[in-house]
Design an enzyme around this catalytic site. Structure first.
Site, PDB file in Angstrom:
ATOM      1  N   ALA A 129       0.859  -1.194   0.000  1.00  0.00           N
ATOM      2  CA  ALA A 129       0.000   0.000   0.000  1.00  0.00           C
ATOM      3  C   ALA A 129       0.888   1.234   0.000  1.00  0.00           C
ATOM      4  CB  ALA A 129      -0.886   0.007   1.237  1.00  0.00           C
ATOM      5  N   LYS A 130       0.318   2.361  -0.303  1.00  0.00           N
ATOM      6  CA  LYS A 130       1.045   3.631  -0.180  1.00  0.00           C
ATOM      7  C   LYS A 130       0.030   4.752  -0.175  1.00  0.00           C
ATOM      8  CE  LYS A 130       5.518   4.634  -0.670  1.00  0.00           C
ATOM      9  NZ  LYS A 130       6.527   3.730  -0.314  1.00  0.00           N
TER      10      LYS A 130
END
Ligand code: GLU
Length: 429
Positions: A113-114
């Site tokens: 994720a980011k």
């Protein structure tokens, strides 16, 4: 100014195109099952939040924050939050994908994720940044969580940011759940449940991968010249450990300036200078200022891009003198530049291997919080070195067996691990 804007825009778009090309290339080499390719080429969830924050002068500003969750088939989503004007949905998508490959390659039980906020943190006071972070955390709500999605520091965020996130997240929980949620973020200050060694882990990992490369190629690091783009957490610590090994820091570039000294600069002195100088190396007395456009052409043996994506492009790849590029940043080399560099015989230690020391140590922090343990720094560093050596050797082996470059090899290892998870489990109807 407009030209600069257009260029930045192209760079952002480039990151997603870049990661997709890297993924597709490796998938072609292993002839990836088309159904699995379909799953991996899109992100699972994308959250965009707008939230108001009261500024110091009493006015209200509305900010836009992002969290993209690419894949969680190997474990909870994991990846940093960055505060930067270039943060948008495409940038978060690209960076989330890189996290999936990075954690899969590292062999840790996480997905990718980011996210972050589109802003220039230099324009805000510390108390404004605290309120922005807390409102962002509140807006993310239960989309993050210690067993769901675990943020960490990235560009322009740090242990303090993580402590604010933790405190805000915990405040929204029932009293009996608060102390069991420490691992909702990693990269925390030690006092707030962080791990020894997490501060230096990414830079130390960058240094280790350079050391492994040097050992394999009978290269002596002592006396070698290196340049670093970005003198933040990653660039500084990589320089610190390379200097300890006897290598010489000859060039540094940050957002404000580029400095050079062919005889080498003192890493500690430069760090103290930038801390006292609004976080920039510009104006450092022990070096001369050079044109930023000439940075990658500086005479050196090792180049450590440790800032933003798409910095090494067709425009400058040919001028690079370094024998090895160690990607401390995520996505610093675009696909066209990579072809030029490979043809020139330059080795690229790919980001998902080179900078994976950060997320590996985040995993150690998460484990300690989850198990109620506190490990001494020696144990953390030793475990990190062991894990990185395994990843490095695996990449080396696959590159030789398949006759591909290191990045493609690293992607192959990651994709095959994900493929196995889908093959074993099947797809829910
Ligand atoms: N932001 C870092 C990265 O890009 C660290 C991520 C983490 O520790 O979760 O790998």
């Amino acid at each position: 100014m407009i030209a600069e804007k257009v260029k930045n825009e192209a760079k952002k778009q480039g990151m997603l195109a870049n990661v997709m090309r890297q993924f597709n290339h490796a998938s072609d080499v292993i002839d990836l099952n088309p159904n699995i390719r379909k799953i991996l080429e899109v992100t699972n969830n994308e959250l965009v939040v707008h939230f108001p924050v009261k500024m110091d002068d009493g006015t209200v500003e509305v900010f836009t924050g992002y969290r993209v969750q690419h894949n969680n088939s190997l474990g909870p989503y994991k990846g940093g939050l960055r505060y930067h004007p270039t943060v948008d949905l495409d940038a978060a998508r690209a960076l989330a994908m890189w996290m999936t490959w990075k954690t899969a390659l590292a062999g840790i039980p996480y997905g990718g994720a980011k996210g972050g906020i589109q802003l220039d943190p230099k324009k805000y006071s510390t108390s404004e940044l605290e309120r922005i972070t807390r409102r962002f955390t509140y807006a993310l709500g239960d989309n993050i969580g210690p067993e769901l999605d675990i943020p960490a520091p990235d560009v322009n965020t740090n242990p303090q940011t993580m402590a604010w996130i933790l405190d805000t997240y915990m405040s929204t929980k029932a009293p009996n759940e608060r102390s069991t949620n420490l691992h909702v973020v990693t990269g925390k200050p030690i006092g707030a449940g962080g791990s020894e060694g997490r501060d230096r882990a990414t830079g130390f990992g960058v240094y280790l991968t350079i050391k492994f490369w040097a050992e394999n190629n009978n290269v002596e690091l002592k006396g070698k010249k290196f340049i670093v783009q970005g003198f933040g957490n990653v660039g500084y610590w990589a320089a610190f450990f390379l200097e300890e090994e006897g290598a010489k820091l000859v060039g540094v570039q940050d957002a404000f300036g580029t400095i050079y000294n062919e005889n080498g600069m003192d890493v500690q002195a430069l760090n103290e200078y930038q801390l006292a100088n609004n976080g920039t190396v510009q104006g450092f007395k022990e070096a001369q200022a050079v044109d930023p456009a000439d940075f990658f052409a500086l005479d050196c043996d090792i180049c450590v891009p440790a800032a933003l994506g798409n910095q090494i492009t067709e425009d400058n790849a040919d001028s690079i003198k370094a024998q090895v590029i160690a990607e401390g940043a995520n996505g610093p080399t675009d696909v066209a530049a990579e072809q030029i560099l490979l043809q020139k015989g330059v080795t690229i230690i790919p980001d998902i291997l080179c900078n994976s020391g950060g997320v590996i140590t985040s995993y150690f922090e998460w484990l300690q919080n989850r198990n109620g343990e506190i490990w001494p720094i020696e144990e953390v560093m030793e475990k990190l070195e062991k894990k990185l050596r395994i990843s490095f050797n695996k990449v080396q082996k696959v590159a030789e067996e398949r006759k591909v470059d290191a990045r493609t090899a690293a992607f192959i290892i990651a994709i095959e691990r994900l493929q196995q998870a889908y093959v074993d489990r099947g797809i829910f109807p």
